[in-house]
Design a protein around this motif. Structure first.
Motif, PDB file in Angstrom:
ATOM      1  N   ASP A 128       0.831  -1.212   0.000  1.00 45.43           N
ATOM      2  CA  ASP A 128       0.000   0.000   0.000  1.00 45.43           C
ATOM      3  C   ASP A 128       0.859   1.253   0.000  1.00 45.43           C
ATOM      4  OD1 ASP A 128      -2.318  -1.429  -0.084  1.00 45.43           O
ATOM      5  OD2 ASP A 128      -2.610  -1.449   2.092  1.00 45.43           O
ATOM      6  N   GLU A 129       1.929   1.220   0.789  1.00 44.75           N
ATOM      7  CA  GLU A 129       2.845   2.358   0.838  1.00 44.75           C
ATOM      8  C   GLU A 129       3.492   2.582  -0.537  1.00 44.75           C
ATOM      9  OE1 GLU A 129       6.978   3.514   3.139  1.00 44.75           O
ATOM     10  OE2 GLU A 129       5.918   1.714   3.799  1.00 44.75           O
ATOM     11  N   ALA A 130       3.848   1.492  -1.192  1.00 45.24           N
ATOM     12  CA  ALA A 130       4.479   1.602  -2.508  1.00 45.24           C
ATOM     13  C   ALA A 130       3.513   2.186  -3.529  1.00 45.24           C
ATOM     14  CB  ALA A 130       4.965   0.223  -2.973  1.00 45.24           C
ATOM     15  N   LEU A 131       2.288   1.681  -3.533  1.00 40.78           N
ATOM     16  CA  LEU A 131       1.304   2.158  -4.514  1.00 40.78           C
ATOM     17  C   LEU A 131       0.995   3.637  -4.283  1.00 40.78           C
ATOM     18  CD1 LEU A 131      -1.111  -0.923  -4.549  1.00 40.78           C
ATOM     19  CD2 LEU A 131       0.516  -0.276  -6.333  1.00 40.78           C
ATOM     20  N   ALA A 132       0.938   4.035  -3.009  1.00 37.88           N
ATOM     21  CA  ALA A 132       0.643   5.435  -2.681  1.00 37.88           C
ATOM     22  C   ALA A 132       1.791   6.352  -3.085  1.00 37.88           C
ATOM     23  CB  ALA A 132       0.369   5.572  -1.177  1.00 37.88           C
ATOM     24  N   ALA A 133       3.008   5.790  -3.144  1.00 38.01           N
ATOM     25  CA  ALA A 133       4.179   6.620  -3.452  1.00 38.01           C
ATOM     26  C   ALA A 133       4.309   6.908  -4.943  1.00 38.01           C
ATOM     27  CB  ALA A 133       5.454   5.917  -2.960  1.00 38.01           C
ATOM     28  N   TRP A 134       3.569   6.163  -5.754  1.00 34.07           N
ATOM     29  CA  TRP A 134       3.730   6.333  -7.200  1.00 34.07           C
ATOM     30  C   TRP A 134       3.245   7.713  -7.654  1.00 34.07           C
ATOM     31  CZ3 TRP A 134       1.369   7.345 -11.823  1.00 34.07           C
ATOM     32  CH2 TRP A 134       2.153   7.068 -12.972  1.00 34.07           C
ATOM     33  N   GLU A 135       3.944   8.266  -8.605  1.00 31.78           N
ATOM     34  CA  GLU A 135       3.522   9.530  -9.224  1.00 31.78           C
ATOM     35  C   GLU A 135       3.956   9.469 -10.684  1.00 31.78           C
ATOM     36  OE1 GLU A 135       6.684  12.864  -8.596  1.00 31.78           O
ATOM     37  OE2 GLU A 135       6.544  11.802  -6.667  1.00 31.78           O
ATOM     38  N   PRO A 136       3.375  10.298 -11.558  1.00 35.69           N
ATOM     39  CA  PRO A 136       3.820  10.268 -12.956  1.00 35.69           C
ATOM     40  C   PRO A 136       5.331  10.498 -13.051  1.00 35.69           C
ATOM     41  CG  PRO A 136       1.797  11.542 -12.756  1.00 35.69           C
ATOM     42  CD  PRO A 136       2.256  11.231 -11.347  1.00 35.69           C
ATOM     43  N   GLY A 137       5.997   9.682 -13.831  1.00 38.11           N
ATOM     44  CA  GLY A 137       7.456   9.799 -13.962  1.00 38.11           C
ATOM     45  C   GLY A 137       8.226   8.918 -13.004  1.00 38.11           C
ATOM     46  N   ALA A 138       7.520   8.213 -12.114  1.00 34.68           N
ATOM     47  CA  ALA A 138       8.191   7.305 -11.177  1.00 34.68           C
ATOM     48  C   ALA A 138       8.442   5.956 -11.854  1.00 34.68           C
ATOM     49  CB  ALA A 138       7.335   7.095  -9.926  1.00 34.68           C
TER      50      ALA A 138
ATOM     51  N   ILE B 236      -0.906 -15.890 -16.594  1.00 40.30           N
ATOM     52  CA  ILE B 236      -1.777 -14.784 -16.184  1.00 40.30           C
ATOM     53  C   ILE B 236      -0.978 -13.840 -15.288  1.00 40.30           C
ATOM     54  CG2 ILE B 236      -3.833 -14.186 -14.828  1.00 40.30           C
ATOM     55  CD1 ILE B 236      -4.492 -17.351 -15.656  1.00 40.30           C
ATOM     56  N   VAL B 237      -1.055 -12.546 -15.569  1.00 42.08           N
ATOM     57  CA  VAL B 237      -0.293 -11.556 -14.808  1.00 42.08           C
ATOM     58  C   VAL B 237      -1.220 -10.926 -13.765  1.00 42.08           C
ATOM     59  CG1 VAL B 237       1.171  -9.513 -14.973  1.00 42.08           C
ATOM     60  CG2 VAL B 237       1.026 -11.084 -16.923  1.00 42.08           C
ATOM     61  N   GLU B 238      -0.815 -11.008 -12.497  1.00 40.80           N
ATOM     62  CA  GLU B 238      -1.602 -10.392 -11.415  1.00 40.80           C
ATOM     63  C   GLU B 238      -1.039  -9.012 -11.115  1.00 40.80           C
ATOM     64  OE1 GLU B 238      -1.939 -12.784  -7.912  1.00 40.80           O
ATOM     65  OE2 GLU B 238      -2.349 -14.618  -9.050  1.00 40.80           O
ATOM     66  N   VAL B 239      -1.934  -8.037 -11.073  1.00 42.51           N
ATOM     67  CA  VAL B 239      -1.539  -6.638 -10.977  1.00 42.51           C
ATOM     68  C   VAL B 239      -2.275  -5.974  -9.819  1.00 42.51           C
ATOM     69  CG1 VAL B 239      -1.912  -4.467 -12.203  1.00 42.51           C
ATOM     70  CG2 VAL B 239      -0.973  -6.423 -13.443  1.00 42.51           C
ATOM     71  N   ARG B 240      -1.563  -5.050  -9.142  1.00 40.86           N
ATOM     72  CA  ARG B 240      -2.244  -4.190  -8.151  1.00 40.86           C
ATOM     73  C   ARG B 240      -2.006  -2.742  -8.556  1.00 40.86           C
ATOM     74  NH1 ARG B 240      -2.954  -5.472  -2.657  1.00 40.86           N
ATOM     75  NH2 ARG B 240      -3.436  -3.255  -2.463  1.00 40.86           N
ATOM     76  N   GLY B 241      -3.009  -1.906  -8.299  1.00 42.15           N
ATOM     77  CA  GLY B 241      -2.868  -0.506  -8.670  1.00 42.15           C
ATOM     78  C   GLY B 241      -3.768   0.376  -7.844  1.00 42.15           C
ATOM     79  N   PRO B 242      -3.817   1.642  -8.182  1.00 39.64           N
ATOM     80  CA  PRO B 242      -4.641   2.579  -7.402  1.00 39.64           C
ATOM     81  C   PRO B 242      -6.110   2.184  -7.402  1.00 39.64           C
ATOM     82  CG  PRO B 242      -3.691   3.642  -9.367  1.00 39.64           C
ATOM     83  CD  PRO B 242      -3.054   2.314  -9.250  1.00 39.64           C
ATOM     84  N   ASP B 243      -6.562   1.448  -8.440  1.00 41.46           N
ATOM     85  CA  ASP B 243      -7.965   1.037  -8.500  1.00 41.46           C
ATOM     86  C   ASP B 243      -8.168  -0.406  -8.070  1.00 41.46           C
ATOM     87  OD1 ASP B 243      -8.637   3.576  -9.447  1.00 41.46           O
ATOM     88  OD2 ASP B 243      -8.179   3.000 -11.514  1.00 41.46           O
ATOM     89  N   GLY B 244      -7.172  -0.973  -7.375  1.00 42.31           N
ATOM     90  CA  GLY B 244      -7.332  -2.321  -6.857  1.00 42.31           C
ATOM     91  C   GLY B 244      -6.590  -3.360  -7.660  1.00 42.31           C
ATOM     92  N   ALA B 245      -7.083  -4.617  -7.560  1.00 45.02           N
ATOM     93  CA  ALA B 245      -6.387  -5.747  -8.177  1.00 45.02           C
ATOM     94  C   ALA B 245      -7.066  -6.135  -9.484  1.00 45.02           C
ATOM     95  CB  ALA B 245      -6.392  -6.928  -7.211  1.00 45.02           C
ATOM     96  N   ARG B 246      -6.272  -6.586 -10.448  1.00 46.63           N
ATOM     97  CA  ARG B 246      -6.841  -7.181 -11.654  1.00 46.63           C
ATOM     98  C   ARG B 246      -5.854  -8.162 -12.258  1.00 46.63           C
ATOM     99  NH1 ARG B 246      -6.140  -4.164 -17.064  1.00 46.63           N
ATOM    100  NH2 ARG B 246      -4.387  -2.780 -16.682  1.00 46.63           N
ATOM    101  N   GLU B 247      -6.354  -8.951 -13.220  1.00 44.33           N
ATOM    102  CA  GLU B 247      -5.519  -9.957 -13.869  1.00 44.33           C
ATOM    103  C   GLU B 247      -5.480  -9.678 -15.364  1.00 44.33           C
ATOM    104  OE1 GLU B 247      -7.163 -13.754 -12.839  1.00 44.33           O
ATOM    105  OE2 GLU B 247      -6.363 -13.627 -10.796  1.00 44.33           O
ATOM    106  N   ILE B 248      -4.316  -9.885 -15.961  1.00 49.66           N
ATOM    107  CA  ILE B 248      -4.155  -9.647 -17.393  1.00 49.66           C
ATOM    108  C   ILE B 248      -3.604 -10.918 -18.023  1.00 49.66           C
ATOM    109  CG2 ILE B 248      -3.073  -8.176 -19.152  1.00 49.66           C
ATOM    110  CD1 ILE B 248      -2.585  -6.082 -16.907  1.00 49.66           C
ATOM    111  N   PRO B 249      -4.328 -11.499 -18.987  1.00 48.91           N
ATOM    112  CA  PRO B 249      -3.764 -12.679 -19.672  1.00 48.91           C
ATOM    113  C   PRO B 249      -2.486 -12.281 -20.409  1.00 48.91           C
ATOM    114  CG  PRO B 249      -6.081 -12.345 -20.269  1.00 48.91           C
ATOM    115  CD  PRO B 249      -5.639 -11.125 -19.527  1.00 48.91           C
TER     116      PRO B 249
END
Lengths: 165, 350
Positions: free
Chosen positions: B13-23, B173-186
């Motif tokens: 959560d700390e990592a995701l919150a730290a993200w900004e454009p250009g990071a 399958i790629v598991e991803v976390r982001g500002p809008d939660g979790a999702r999976e990408i084939p």
């Protein structure tokens, strides 16, 4: 965050204040900690001259940001010998004429120490060559390097057996 | 190298919150730090994710298949005995990539995010639409190793990953976390062809982070006949000119199901389902493999002085299928993914 790190470097604790997060482990060793044994060849992970052990595993120090290493244990070529007693891999390099100019040699030796610890190549010359392919030798001393790694592997197998007994 | 802010979060959560454009996320750093040195990448903030808990595990799943944390190092995954026996071409592809040192640092997630090795992309002095949209492409008249499939007029770069080729073949399958939660990408949707937007390389949205990838239970069905083959300028420690991951499920002498993906021919790993369909139900032989390889490269066109690559890719596919049909070796070959076996010479008798 102030990138200040604490390392165990060749067995000794070191606290290092970093004023710049761009410093690689290679530049930290050579330029700031007076350990120039680790060599800068390509500085891009293509030659292996900068190989050191981080937590017992061989890595390219040129691609490792020092700021990431808080708490890590680093071994460089300067940390291998015990006083005047050479490490078995160092001795095997001398006995097998495994270098000419010597510039890649610290990286070759650290890579060989890492490879032997990984315990996957054994004494198979083809597996040793493949396992050492991340270290380029401009003098092409590969024949001697391969034989040196095999000899040191034999020696370390003996040591392991003695330890177990 | 441009200056950047460095942070080392200790929770996701700390990592995701730290993200900004250009990071940029920092894993093993084997690609990112290199490109920061050339100036091809200039992140304003580097977020070291290697201290995030729970992302370096390999778990066998109850329903079959395996889940591999994004921070598992390439060498640890390749040398995992369970992975090597259940998904042998994944191990073989990993061991065919880079060097022992680089594999000890490089991570699974970072491998999926690898940038192209196009020399014009890496050099900020050269024009590159991928690095600098609209700048032009200096590779068009010069690059021999460029794409022959899926390229566009404004970008002909290839994806250099070995690992991603068997992943594409095995429907990872790629598991991803982001500002809008979790999702999976084939895997088939993860990497993007250049089209008019070569700067968009993956399906990740800004601020998303790969946390794991999964190999599905079906992927284990190919373990007995699965190989990765990589053709390169030198036998080891070189990127592929062409590569292929070939896997067959053989029942009663016939191919019940086939998987085939090509590497280093396009901006994405190149799965060829047409060839797979052609192989299914057939008796494996040289003529069949030649037809499958023909189908695999049917849409290929040179993007410059690289027509040779189409023929090389076709022959790489044929050889990979032959090697797969011959059976997965009991032990990893001394030279993983190599067309060469033991080489004769003085050292062999030393």
């Amino acid at each position: 965050m102030s990138p200040s790190i604490s390392l165990t470097l060749n067995g000794a604790k070191r606290d290092v204040a970093l004023d710049d997060p761009r410093v690689t482990l290679l530049d930290l060793l050579r330029e700031r900690l007076a350990l120039p044994g680790t060599k800068k060849g390509c500085d891009r992970g293509q030659c292996g001259a900068c190989t050191v052990l981080v937590n017992g595993r061989r890595v390219n120090s040129c691609l490792t940001l020092a700021a990431t290493l808080d708490g890590a244990e680093i071994t460089t070529i300067e940390g291998l010998a015990a006083g005047d007693d050479l490490h078995p891999v160092q001795a095997a390099f001398i006995e097998n004429d495994a270098f000419q100019c010597g510039y890649c040699t610290p990286g070759q030796i650290m890579s060989a120490v890492g490879l032997i610890a990984e315990d996957r190549a054994g004494e198979d010359l083809e597996r040793i060559r493949e396992g050492m392919s991340g270290n380029i030798c401009r003098c092409a001393a590969y024949h001697g390097i391969t034989l040196a790694v095999r000899q040191a592997t034999r020696g370390s197998a003996g040591i392991k057996k003695d330890d177990a007994a | 190298m441009k200056r950047f802010e460095f942070i080392q979060p200790t929770s996701l959560d700390e990592a995701l919150a730290a993200w900004e454009p250009g990071a940029a996320w920092l894993g093993g750093g084997t690609n990112l730090v290199d490109l920061m040195k050339t100036g091809a990448m200039q992140p304003v903030k580097v977020i070291d994710i290697t201290r995030l808990p729970g992302l370096a595990e390999i778990e066998t799943l109850a329903e079959g298949g395996v889940r591999i944390g994004a921070l598992v190092r390439n060498s640890d995954l390749a040398n995992d005995a369970d992975i090597a026996s259940r998904f042998p071409m994944v191990s073989e592809a990993l061991l065919a990539g880079a060097s022992g040192q680089l594999r000890n640092a490089a991570t699974v997630g970072g491998n999926l995010m690898q940038r192209t090795r196009c020399a014009y992309f890496q050099d900020p002095q050269a024009a590159c639409n991928r690095r600098d949209p609209g700048a032009g492409c200096d590779a068009r008249e010069a690059g021999a190793g460029q794409a022959v499939l899926g390229w566009s007029e404004i970008c002909i770069a290839t994806n250099p990953s070995d690992f991603c080729v068997p992943l594409a073949a095995l429907d990872a399958i790629v598991e991803v976390r982001g500002p809008d939660g979790a999702r999976e990408i084939p895997m088939a949707e993860f990497h993007l062809l250049p089209g008019d937007t070569p700067e968009r390389e993956t399906a990740l949205s800004p601020g998303e982070l790969i946390v794991a990838l999964r190999l599905p239970p079906e992927a284990e069905g190919f373990a007995a006949n699965a190989r990765y083959l990589k053709v390169r300028d030198r036998t080891s420690y070189a990127f592929a000119m062409t590569s292929a991951a070939a896997a067959l499920r053989i029942e009663n002498g016939r191919i019940a199901e086939a998987r085939l993906a090509l590497g280093a021919v396009a901006a994405t790993p190149w799965r060829v389902t047409e060839a797979e369909a052609l192989l299914a139900g057939q008796t494996p032989d040289a003529a069949l493999f030649a037809r499958a390889a023909e189908a695999a490269l049917a849409g290929a066109t040179p993007s410059g002085d690289n027509a040779w690559k189409i023929d090389l890719a076709r022959r790489t596919a044929i050889r990979a299928l032959e090697m797969a049909a011959a059976g997965t070796p009991a032990q990893m070959p001394a030279l993983p993914a190599s067309p060469f076996g033991s080489t004769a010479g003085d050292l062999a008798h030393a």
